[in-house]
Motif scaffolding. Structure first.
Motif, short mmCIF file in Angstrom:
data_model
loop_
_atom_site.label_atom_id
_atom_site.label_comp_id
_atom_site.label_asym_id
_atom_site.label_seq_id
_atom_site.Cartn_x
_atom_site.Cartn_y
_atom_site.Cartn_z
N MET A 1 0.65 -1.21 0.18
CA MET A 1 0.03 -0.04 -0.46
C MET A 1 0.98 1.17 0.12
O MET A 1 1.36 1.68 0.77
CB MET A 1 -1.05 0.07 1.48
N LYS A 2 0.53 2.25 -0.65
CA LYS A 2 1.45 3.38 -1.09
C LYS A 2 0.68 4.92 0.04
O LYS A 2 -0.10 4.77 -0.12
CB LYS A 2 1.59 3.85 -2.28
N VAL A 3 1.45 5.58 0.21
CA VAL A 3 1.14 6.06 1.51
C VAL A 3 2.15 7.04 1.36
O VAL A 3 3.25 7.57 0.70
CB VAL A 3 1.30 6.16 2.82
N LEU A 4 1.53 8.36 0.86
CA LEU A 4 2.50 9.96 0.46
C LEU A 4 2.63 10.53 1.39
O LEU A 4 1.97 10.84 1.70
CB LEU A 4 1.65 10.64 -0.68
N ILE A 5 4.28 10.58 1.87
CA ILE A 5 4.28 11.44 2.98
C ILE A 5 4.84 13.27 2.56
O ILE A 5 5.82 13.03 1.39
CB ILE A 5 5.42 10.99 3.71
N ILE A 6 4.45 13.93 3.16
CA ILE A 6 4.54 15.74 2.39
C ILE A 6 5.49 16.27 3.77
O ILE A 6 5.54 17.23 3.80
CB ILE A 6 3.10 16.20 2.06
N ARG A 7 5.14 16.29 4.46
CA ARG A 7 6.22 17.08 5.76
C ARG A 7 6.80 17.11 5.73
O ARG A 7 7.93 16.21 5.30
CB ARG A 7 5.38 15.95 7.07
N PRO A 8 7.65 17.45 6.24
CA PRO A 8 9.16 18.62 5.86
C PRO A 8 10.17 17.34 6.69
O PRO A 8 9.62 16.74 7.60
CB PRO A 8 9.79 19.75 6.81
N GLN A 9 11.65 17.37 6.30
CA GLN A 9 12.88 16.59 6.64
C GLN A 9 13.15 17.31 8.16
O GLN A 9 12.80 18.63 8.19
CB GLN A 9 13.36 16.63 5.72
N ALA A 22 6.74 -1.17 8.68
CA ALA A 22 5.20 -1.89 8.82
C ALA A 22 4.67 -2.56 8.29
O ALA A 22 3.51 -2.87 7.43
CB ALA A 22 4.24 -1.04 9.69
N GLY A 23 4.97 -2.72 6.98
CA GLY A 23 5.04 -3.05 5.32
C GLY A 23 4.02 -2.27 4.54
O GLY A 23 3.69 -2.48 3.70
N TYR A 24 4.25 -0.47 4.68
CA TYR A 24 3.48 0.07 3.95
C TYR A 24 4.70 0.63 2.24
O TYR A 24 5.99 0.48 2.70
CB TYR A 24 3.17 1.46 4.23
N ALA A 25 4.40 1.00 1.29
CA ALA A 25 4.86 1.90 0.35
C ALA A 25 5.37 2.77 0.89
O ALA A 25 4.23 4.24 0.31
CB ALA A 25 5.30 1.05 -0.62
N PRO A 26 6.28 4.32 1.55
CA PRO A 26 6.14 5.28 1.41
C PRO A 26 6.53 5.89 0.24
O PRO A 26 7.58 5.48 -0.13
CB PRO A 26 6.85 5.74 2.40
N VAL A 27 6.12 6.57 -0.37
CA VAL A 27 6.32 7.82 -1.18
C VAL A 27 6.79 9.30 -0.71
O VAL A 27 5.78 10.18 -0.01
CB VAL A 27 5.65 7.97 -1.97
N LEU A 28 7.47 9.91 -0.27
CA LEU A 28 8.24 11.07 0.25
C LEU A 28 7.77 12.61 -1.23
O LEU A 28 9.02 11.91 -2.15
CB LEU A 28 9.98 10.72 0.18
N MET A 29 7.94 13.09 -1.02
CA MET A 29 6.99 14.60 -1.48
C MET A 29 7.29 15.23 -0.09
O MET A 29 6.05 15.93 -0.34
CB MET A 29 6.48 14.42 -2.14
#
Length: 241
Positions: A1-9, A22-29
């Motif tokens: 499952m892909k989740v989009l993460i938009i928070r800052p570094q 936890a088994g997710y597929a994170p996408v960093l943006m």
């Protein structure tokens, strides 16, 4: 499952590690970048305790905190406590139910005047009888240039993770400006207040029972693994014949 993460570094990387584990597929943006403000001009001597609700605040005010080691620190969230631990700063208590609940803990410990080291876009100051809270803004989230593949990344993700009300409102504005259909996008947030900042019209809004990544991951998983048990007409039921 892909989740989009938009928070800052560096928060984006930390969230991505937790979701990936936890088994997710994170996408960093990341759509924001953290900028540190000048250190607080107030003297910590006038306060009973320090309140922190973000690891960003801990990193931005490192020098100030190191000079106030004898002042109890109350931290909201494990990420904030972890940032303090990395700075070798002790924490009097860590809360997971928001800033108001933690202020209540500090008050129960006898602290009546608190200094809240916060971001520019902080939540409302808790109003608790007998407790005075001053805010010192130590960091801000600066908007970054919108990535050229913003729409494409949103389209391929199952849910967009929103950690703050400002991020929710900003993300909603980008979607509207780019002509993205809200009814095709699922949001996952830390609180009802964040969800409200995103507005209406989304496919789904998943709200974590507690403001932390672990609770949010569980809420997302429960949402996407619900099974429709309604059987079609005349469907055979195993073992019924």
């Amino acid at each position: 499952m892909k989740v989009l993460i938009i928070r800052p570094q560096p928060g984006a990387d930390a969230t991505a590690r937790r979701f990936k584990g936890a088994g997710y597929a994170p996408v960093l943006m990341p759509l924001f970048a953290i900028e540190h403000m000048p250190p607080p001009s107030v003297s910590v001597g006038g306060y009973d305790a320090i309140l922190l609700t973000s690891g960003n605040a801990a990193r931005a005010a490192t020098g100030f905190l190191e000079s106030a080691r004898d002042t109890p620190i109350y931290a909201v969230g494990s990420a904030t406590a972890s940032a303090l631990a990395n700075l070798a700063l002790p924490v009097a208590a860590t809360g997971s139910n928001g800033v108001e609940a933690l202020v209540g803990v500090a008050a129960a410990d006898g602290h009546k005047k608190l200094l809240w080291l916060a971001g520019e876009d902080h939540s409302a100051v808790p109003q608790i009888v007998g407790v005075h809270i001053d805010i010192a803004v130590v960091y801000r989230s600066a908007v970054l240039e919108t990535p050229a593949d913003f729409a494409a990344q949103v389209a391929v993700c199952d849910a967009v993770i929103l950690h703050s009300s400002r991020a929710a409102a900003y993300f909603a504005g980008l979607c509207d400006a780019g002509g993205l259909s809200r009814n095709k996008i699922t949001l996952a947030t830390f609180s009802n207040a964040i969800a409200a900042s995103a507005g209406e019209g989304w496919a789904q809004i998943i709200v974590a029972p507690s403001p932390n990544d672990a609770a949010l991951m569980d809420a997302i998983r429960q949402h996407f693994t619900r099974i429709d048990c309604t059987l079609p007409p005349n469907a055979a039921i195993e073992g019924a014949t």
